[in-house]
Design a protein around this motif. Structure first.
Motif, mmCIF file in Angstrom:
data_model
loop_
_atom_site.group_PDB
_atom_site.id
_atom_site.type_symbol
_atom_site.label_atom_id
_atom_site.label_comp_id
_atom_site.label_asym_id
_atom_site.label_seq_id
_atom_site.Cartn_x
_atom_site.Cartn_y
_atom_site.Cartn_z
ATOM 1 N N SER A 186 -16.821 -20.282 -38.552
ATOM 2 C CA SER A 186 -15.583 -19.539 -38.337
ATOM 3 C C SER A 186 -15.309 -19.406 -36.853
ATOM 4 N N ALA A 187 -14.054 -19.152 -36.563
ATOM 5 C CA ALA A 187 -13.632 -18.919 -35.182
ATOM 6 C C ALA A 187 -12.775 -17.665 -35.161
ATOM 7 N N PHE A 188 -12.888 -16.917 -34.078
ATOM 8 C CA PHE A 188 -12.112 -15.689 -33.899
ATOM 9 C C PHE A 188 -11.297 -15.839 -32.633
ATOM 10 N N LEU A 189 -9.984 -15.800 -32.762
ATOM 11 C CA LEU A 189 -9.081 -15.914 -31.623
ATOM 12 C C LEU A 189 -8.240 -14.655 -31.554
ATOM 13 N N THR A 190 -8.138 -14.072 -30.370
ATOM 14 C CA THR A 190 -7.425 -12.821 -30.199
ATOM 15 C C THR A 190 -6.747 -12.770 -28.842
ATOM 16 N N SER A 191 -5.769 -11.916 -28.735
ATOM 17 C CA SER A 191 -5.111 -11.732 -27.441
ATOM 18 C C SER A 191 -6.029 -11.021 -26.457
ATOM 19 N N MET A 226 -2.003 -20.034 -31.480
ATOM 20 C CA MET A 226 -1.910 -21.058 -32.521
ATOM 21 C C MET A 226 -2.237 -22.436 -31.960
ATOM 22 N N GLU A 227 -1.839 -22.712 -30.718
ATOM 23 C CA GLU A 227 -2.242 -23.964 -30.073
ATOM 24 C C GLU A 227 -3.753 -23.996 -29.876
ATOM 25 N N ALA A 228 -4.321 -22.868 -29.510
ATOM 26 C CA ALA A 228 -5.772 -22.784 -29.363
ATOM 27 C C ALA A 228 -6.445 -23.048 -30.698
ATOM 28 N N ASN A 229 -5.858 -22.566 -31.767
ATOM 29 C CA ASN A 229 -6.360 -22.821 -33.110
ATOM 30 C C ASN A 229 -6.462 -24.320 -33.364
ATOM 31 N N LEU A 230 -5.417 -25.061 -33.016
ATOM 32 C CA LEU A 230 -5.435 -26.508 -33.207
ATOM 33 C C LEU A 230 -6.549 -27.156 -32.403
ATOM 34 N N ALA A 231 -6.700 -26.718 -31.166
ATOM 35 C CA ALA A 231 -7.715 -27.291 -30.288
ATOM 36 C C ALA A 231 -9.124 -26.970 -30.768
ATOM 37 N N VAL A 232 -9.316 -25.761 -31.286
ATOM 38 C CA VAL A 232 -10.656 -25.311 -31.663
ATOM 39 C C VAL A 232 -11.048 -25.766 -33.061
ATOM 40 N N MET A 233 -10.176 -25.547 -34.029
ATOM 41 C CA MET A 233 -10.549 -25.782 -35.421
ATOM 42 C C MET A 233 -9.780 -26.908 -36.091
ATOM 43 N N GLY A 234 -8.679 -27.369 -35.493
ATOM 44 C CA GLY A 234 -7.927 -28.454 -36.092
ATOM 45 C C GLY A 234 -7.136 -28.050 -37.324
ATOM 46 N N LEU A 235 -6.874 -26.780 -37.500
ATOM 47 C CA LEU A 235 -6.060 -26.357 -38.635
ATOM 48 C C LEU A 235 -4.601 -26.615 -38.337
#
Length: 183
Positions: free
Chosen positions: A102-107, A152-161
């Motif tokens: 899992s990954a956790f991304l937050t402001s 959301m861009e970070a999401n793509l870079a990190v997890m590829g969702l």
């Protein structure tokens, strides 16, 4: 087939704002999966409610009862922004126990340090790693609407969702955190 989950917390966003907005992607995800509107626990402060969401428990169980506490020995208030104060497993720890990443991304950095225990990756827009800034650019102000798109861009870079589009309702949305999980 890889199973994926997305937990998206829109901090301070009442359901009436989303109901009044065109949110086709969120509507599609809700119909294909599961959606609920959460009710705040008392006290209605960020750390208490976000910890309740990510542990599935109330403050009496998880231990975060306010954003800070008074330490009589030190004679001052101590901000509860460390995972050491959480007394029960987070969703990330439960996922890891099941063999999921899992990954956790937050402001905000304070939420990353408090809530990411057990996540394989944890990133805040307030203090992003240099490799991510190099890859997608620097984040906007953490109190801006634009930080949501950066996450959301970070999401793509990190997890590829897949990137999801969030329509802006009559008031700005501020994503407190996004949780991404895949096998």
């Amino acid at each position: 087939m890889t199973r994926r989950a997305l937990i998206l917390c829109l901090d301070g966003c009442g359901p009436e704002y989303l109901d009044a907005s065109d949110t086709p992607n969120m509507d599609t995800m809700a119909k294909a999966g599961w959606k609920t509107n959460g009710h705040a626990v008392f006290p209605t402060v960020t750390n208490v409610n976000n910890t309740s969401i990510l542990t599935g428990t109330f403050p009496a169980i998880h231990g975060i009862t306010s954003n800070f506490f008074f330490d009589a020995g030190l004679g001052l208030g101590v901000y509860m922004e460390s995972a050491e104060y959480i007394q029960t497993p987070t969703v990330f720890e439960r996922l890891r126990k099941q063999g999921l990443s899992s990954a956790f991304l937050t402001s905000k950095e304070k939420l990353r340090t408090l809530l990411s225990r057990g996540a394989v990756v944890s990133i805040s827009a307030e203090n992003p790693p240099a490799w991510l800034v190099h890859l997608i650019g620097p984040p906007p102000d953490i109190y801006s609407v634009e930080v949501n798109l950066w996450l959301m861009e970070a999401n793509l870079a990190v997890m590829g969702l897949s990137l999801i589009h969030i329509s802006e309702p009559t008031r700005p949305l501020y994503i407190s955190y996004a949780v991404f999980c895949l096998k």
